[in-house]
Design a protein around this motif. Structure first.
Motif, PDB file in Angstrom:
ATOM      1  N   GLU A   1     151.735   8.494  47.675  1.00 37.67           N
ATOM      2  CA  GLU A   1     151.025   7.966  48.845  1.00 37.67           C
ATOM      3  C   GLU A   1     149.509   7.946  48.680  1.00 37.67           C
ATOM      4  O   GLU A   1     148.821   7.279  49.460  1.00 37.67           O
ATOM      5  CB  GLU A   1     151.412   8.759  50.084  1.00 37.67           C
ATOM      6  CG  GLU A   1     151.067  10.223  50.026  1.00 37.67           C
ATOM      7  CD  GLU A   1     151.542  10.999  51.254  1.00 37.67           C
ATOM      8  OE1 GLU A   1     151.072  12.137  51.450  1.00 37.67           O
ATOM      9  OE2 GLU A   1     152.380  10.455  51.995  1.00 37.67           O
TER      10      GLU A   1
ATOM     11  N   LEU B   1     153.072  -1.006  50.299  1.00 39.62           N
ATOM     12  CA  LEU B   1     151.762  -1.085  50.954  1.00 39.62           C
ATOM     13  C   LEU B   1     151.899  -0.976  52.472  1.00 39.62           C
ATOM     14  O   LEU B   1     151.112  -0.289  53.131  1.00 39.62           O
ATOM     15  CB  LEU B   1     151.077  -2.400  50.575  1.00 39.62           C
ATOM     16  CG  LEU B   1     150.595  -2.488  49.127  1.00 39.62           C
ATOM     17  CD1 LEU B   1     150.265  -3.927  48.761  1.00 39.62           C
ATOM     18  CD2 LEU B   1     149.376  -1.589  48.912  1.00 39.62           C
ATOM     19  N   LYS B   2     152.897  -1.647  53.042  1.00 37.03           N
ATOM     20  CA  LYS B   2     153.081  -1.627  54.490  1.00 37.03           C
ATOM     21  C   LYS B   2     153.541  -0.259  54.976  1.00 37.03           C
ATOM     22  O   LYS B   2     153.120   0.213  56.038  1.00 37.03           O
ATOM     23  CB  LYS B   2     154.091  -2.701  54.899  1.00 37.03           C
ATOM     24  CG  LYS B   2     153.582  -4.127  54.737  1.00 37.03           C
ATOM     25  CD  LYS B   2     154.664  -5.156  55.014  1.00 37.03           C
ATOM     26  CE  LYS B   2     155.097  -5.153  56.458  1.00 37.03           C
ATOM     27  NZ  LYS B   2     156.082  -6.227  56.737  1.00 37.03           N
TER      28      LYS B   2
ATOM     29  N   LYS C   1     152.993   2.506  53.417  1.00 39.57           N
ATOM     30  CA  LYS C   1     152.051   3.504  52.900  1.00 39.57           C
ATOM     31  C   LYS C   1     152.713   4.471  51.908  1.00 39.57           C
ATOM     32  O   LYS C   1     152.358   5.649  51.823  1.00 39.57           O
ATOM     33  CB  LYS C   1     151.372   4.255  54.034  1.00 39.57           C
ATOM     34  CG  LYS C   1     150.476   3.345  54.892  1.00 39.57           C
ATOM     35  CD  LYS C   1     149.738   4.119  55.954  1.00 39.57           C
ATOM     36  CE  LYS C   1     148.704   3.247  56.648  1.00 39.57           C
ATOM     37  NZ  LYS C   1     149.200   1.979  57.192  1.00 39.57           N
TER      38      LYS C   1
ATOM     39  N   ALA D   1     148.675   4.088  48.468  1.00 37.99           N
ATOM     40  CA  ALA D   1     147.472   3.953  49.303  1.00 37.99           C
ATOM     41  C   ALA D   1     146.898   2.548  49.292  1.00 37.99           C
ATOM     42  O   ALA D   1     146.301   2.107  50.280  1.00 37.99           O
ATOM     43  CB  ALA D   1     146.411   4.952  48.845  1.00 37.99           C
TER      44      ALA D   1
ATOM     45  N   ASN E   1     144.527  -2.652  52.992  1.00 41.51           N
ATOM     46  CA  ASN E   1     144.488  -1.764  51.829  1.00 41.51           C
ATOM     47  C   ASN E   1     144.754  -2.507  50.516  1.00 41.51           C
ATOM     48  O   ASN E   1     145.166  -1.909  49.516  1.00 41.51           O
ATOM     49  CB  ASN E   1     145.482  -0.610  51.992  1.00 41.51           C
ATOM     50  CG  ASN E   1     146.909  -1.079  52.268  1.00 41.51           C
ATOM     51  OD1 ASN E   1     147.138  -2.228  52.648  1.00 41.51           O
ATOM     52  ND2 ASN E   1     147.862  -0.177  52.070  1.00 41.51           N
TER      53      ASN E   1
END
Length: 316
Positions: A225, A247-248, A250, A253, A275
């Motif tokens: 993460e 990514l969505k 998390k 990072a 991000n």
């Protein structure tokens, strides 16, 4: 009379100017050559220029009966069926290392932009949120580069330059590659082990069937993460669905991506994530890189038409 060369992929005309001073270019503009170029002209074509990512199979080669040389503008050649070319006596050349420094630069740029959240910071200033002292969770302090573990997947010429640049930022550097090299960086026996060790995974491996979607959900989970993935190789190396989910949710990072699974169309959902840092496949897009790639193309074509082996052949 200059030798005829088919320009198979779509290139900006400015990139073909120097090459056009040496050869007669038949530019297909990225369309099927038989649709835009006279049949009698194609019948005599012995050499072509292409982007390595453009799909070029045996059927297309058969449509050019005298074709004996395929010259890639750039280092990649993943779109070309090398077995089909070899079976037809067609030599394949490329531009090895011509853009290595520029691509390594963009890898480090993406890494810094993602880790230090530069795109978010830029938006924070432009929106007026900074002046208004508006709190933002994305602006919380992050770990910098000193002591960060950077893993390089693929230690070819580009990978080596990335590793050297990352080390200059006081990061620890490790790598995984098909073979172990005599370098100062820590070697890992698998991609899984490298991803578990590092907090930034930089993908610099050559694309091909063996690396297709090799960076999958499990690899991203290993990254963790607080981890980031940077891709300057080919979009096909990462499973795009797994990346979007990571990514969505998390699971990681963030990411810095110069290449995409379907160019020039990154997933709409990806472009909306704060991000992620996105660039339009510009790693090798510098004046010196284009000069070097054009030098290689000209050298390959010159030696071919002189009846000699290509100056920079692809070694499969």
């Amino acid at each position: 009379m200059p030798d005829k060369v088919l320009v198979y992929s779509r290139f900006p005309k400015s990139l073909m100017l120097r090459i056009g001073q040496h050869f007669e270019l038949l530019d297909a503009g990225g369309k099927p050559p038989h649709e835009v170029i006279a049949k009698e002209d194609l019948a005599s074509v012995r050499a072509m220029i292409t982007q390595g990512s453009s799909l070029l199979n045996g059927e297309m080669m058969d449509g050019l009966p005298k074709l004996r040389a395929i010259v890639c503008y750039g280092t990649g050649y993943d779109g070309i069926d090398l077995k089909a070319a070899a079976a037809r006596g067609i030599a394949v050349g490329h531009s090895p290392g011509a853009n290595a420094s520029s691509v390594a630069d963009i890898a480090i740029t993406l890494m810094l932009a993602a880790v230090r959240r530069l795109v978010v910071a830029d938006s924070y200033v432009r929106s007026g949120d900074w002046a208004a002292a508006k709190p933002s969770p994305m602006m919380r302090p992050q770990q910098g580069m000193r002591g960060r573990k950077v893993g390089v997947y693929g230690l070819g010429e580009i990978g080596r330059k990335i590793a050297a640049r990352a080390a200059a930022f006081e990061a620890e550097v490790g790598y995984f590659s098909r073979s172990r090299h005599d370098v100062a960086y820590q070697y890992f026996p698998s991609l899984e082990a490298l991803a578990e060790w590092c907090s930034v995974l930089v993908i610099a491996v050559r694309a091909g069937p063996e690396t297709h979607h090799v960076v999958n959900a499990d690899i991203l989970k290993n990254l963790g993460e607080s981890g980031y993935v940077v891709n300057i190789a080919r979009g096909s190396v990462i499973d795009p669905d797994a990346l979007l989910a990571a990514l969505k949710e998390k699971t990681i990072a963030g990411a810095g991506l110069d290449v995409h699974a379907r160019e020039p169309y990154p997933p709409d959902e990806l472009t909306g994530l704060p991000n992620v840092v996105l660039t339009p496949h510009v790693g090798g897009h510098t004046l010196e890189s284009h000069q070097a790639m054009q030098d290689c193309v000209i050298a390959n074509l010159t030696t071919f038409f002189a009846g000699r082996p290509l100056a920079y052949p692809v070694s499969s």
